[in-house]
Design an enzyme around this catalytic site. Structure first.
Site, mmCIF file in Angstrom:
data_model
loop_
_atom_site.group_PDB
_atom_site.id
_atom_site.type_symbol
_atom_site.label_atom_id
_atom_site.label_comp_id
_atom_site.label_asym_id
_atom_site.label_seq_id
_atom_site.Cartn_x
_atom_site.Cartn_y
_atom_site.Cartn_z
ATOM 1 N N GLU A 9 -4.845 4.889 -3.055
ATOM 2 C CA GLU A 9 -6.210 5.259 -2.692
ATOM 3 C C GLU A 9 -6.757 6.365 -3.586
ATOM 4 O OE1 GLU A 9 -6.859 6.155 1.430
ATOM 5 O OE2 GLU A 9 -6.118 4.202 2.099
ATOM 6 N N GLU A 16 -14.495 0.051 -0.570
ATOM 7 C CA GLU A 16 -14.562 0.053 0.902
ATOM 8 C C GLU A 16 -15.750 0.872 1.401
ATOM 9 O OE1 GLU A 16 -10.944 0.879 3.060
ATOM 10 O OE2 GLU A 16 -12.009 1.017 4.963
ATOM 11 N N ASP A 59 0.849 -1.205 0.000
ATOM 12 C CA ASP A 59 0.000 0.000 0.000
ATOM 13 C C ASP A 59 0.881 1.251 0.000
ATOM 14 O OD1 ASP A 59 -2.545 1.001 0.007
ATOM 15 O OD2 ASP A 59 -2.978 0.528 2.107
HETATM 16 O O1 KIV Z 1 -4.800 -0.396 4.576
HETATM 17 C C1 KIV Z 1 -5.610 -1.328 4.467
HETATM 18 O O2 KIV Z 1 -5.632 -2.274 5.266
HETATM 19 C C2 KIV Z 1 -6.557 -1.275 3.368
HETATM 20 C C3 KIV Z 1 -7.634 -2.309 3.324
HETATM 21 C C4 KIV Z 1 -8.668 -2.014 4.321
HETATM 22 C C5 KIV Z 1 -8.190 -2.480 1.962
HETATM 23 O O3 KIV Z 1 -6.476 -0.410 2.556
#
Ligand code: KIV
Length: 298
Positions: A131, A199, A99
């Site tokens: 995101e 989400e 991420d």
């Molecule tokens: O950071 C995270 O855990 C996420 C998930 C909730 C999809 O983005």
């Protein structure tokens, strides 16, 4: 609730093939549900591997769950890379997504590509997630895809920009807001994202958008009809205080179990029950005699 231990043992022993992008597309086409879970270190990654999940996300939720930040916003890129590299060392099979933390991709396409490259080269991720589905996020997703790195999009509740969204709450709950979420999902798909996270949006909105999604959609609080589901490791296992969001289903209460275990250790130490003889190391009598003699000689 519980998977059979023999299944977990079988996963441990198996030579399952690594999950690939074609396999994820195949799962969507066949209607096989895709299972994604977050992981942030070696043991959580091992648990995901042994459970046989399809995808692991080193989510920036790790900022809160394992690093103790109040939100996902402050986590530095280097700390996310450390978490991702640790998860990588615990995985063989699931497709690993890193991420991109807040501030590590918004400034320019160059910044986004440089950050994504670090997740792949330094942490061993297969793909990255970012995101938002506004023009900036879509442009960055396209730039990273063009650089050869698969990108997962994320629409609906996007915690990095929760302040701008009015807080941590469900998104797309009226016609206008729902249409915006739908447009963003389609824009990310158009930009070349290999999958998109939905989400905290109404299930009915998901159902309206799904027929237009040709890439796998992974839901979290988006109803049952996405191609797969994701939950945060610490939420589903109860390694946190508080209940969390409405969409969380808790499968264990490990924080309580951990505290019970540590408290039992503390009590054993205070009551002199630990260590017991079997926890110590022995020394032959003659060596002990020699030791005493040597110590007396000084
Ligand atoms: O950071 C995270 O855990 C996420 C998930 C909730 C999809 O983005």
């Amino acid at each position: 609730m519980s998977a059979h231990p023999s299944q977990i043992a079988a996963n441990a022993a198996s030579d399952r093939l690594p999950v690939t992008l074609p396999r994820l597309n195949e799962m969507k086409a066949l209607g096989e549900k895709i299972v994604m879970v977050t992981a942030y270190d070696f043991p959580s990654a091992r648990a995901a591997e042994l459970a046989g999940v399809d995808m692991v996300l080193v989510g920036d939720s790790g900022a809160m769950t394992v690093l103790g930040y109040p939100t996902t916003v402050p986590v530095p890129l280097d700390e996310m890379l450390m978490l991702a590299a640790a998860a990588r060392r615990g995985l063989k099979t699931p497709f690993l997504v890193g991420d991109l933390p807040f501030g590590s991709y918004e400034i320019s396409d160059e910044q986004a590509i440089a950050t994504a490259l670090r997740f792949v080269k330094e942490a061993g991720c297969d793909a990255v997630k970012l995101e938002g589905g506004g023009p900036t996020s879509v442009a960055r997703a396209q730039a990273i895809v063009n650089a050869g790195i698969p990108v997962m999009g994320h629409v609906g509740l996007t915690p990095q920009t929760a302040t701008a969204l009015g807080g941590y709450k469900a998104q797309g709950r009226n016609a206008e807001a729902g249409a915006k979420v739908a447009r963003e999902a389609l824009a990310l798909q158009e930009a070349g994202c290999f999958a998109v996270v939905f989400e905290a949006i109404p299930s009915a909105l998901t159902d309206e958008v799904m027929p237009q999604m040709s890439v796998p959609v992974i839901g979290i609080g988006a109803g049952p009809n996405t191609d797969g589901q994701v939950l945060v490791f610490h939420d589903l296992l109860g390694i946190r205080e508080g209940l969390g969001a409405r969409f969380v289903k808790r499968y264990a209460n490990l924080l309580d179990e951990m505290a019970v275990g540590v408290a039992a250790f503390a009590e054993d130490v205070r009551e002199r029950r630990y260590p017991a003889p079997e926890h110590g190391y022995s020394m032959p009598d003659e060596e002990l005699a020699g030791l005493r003699a040597a110590l007396q000689a000084h």
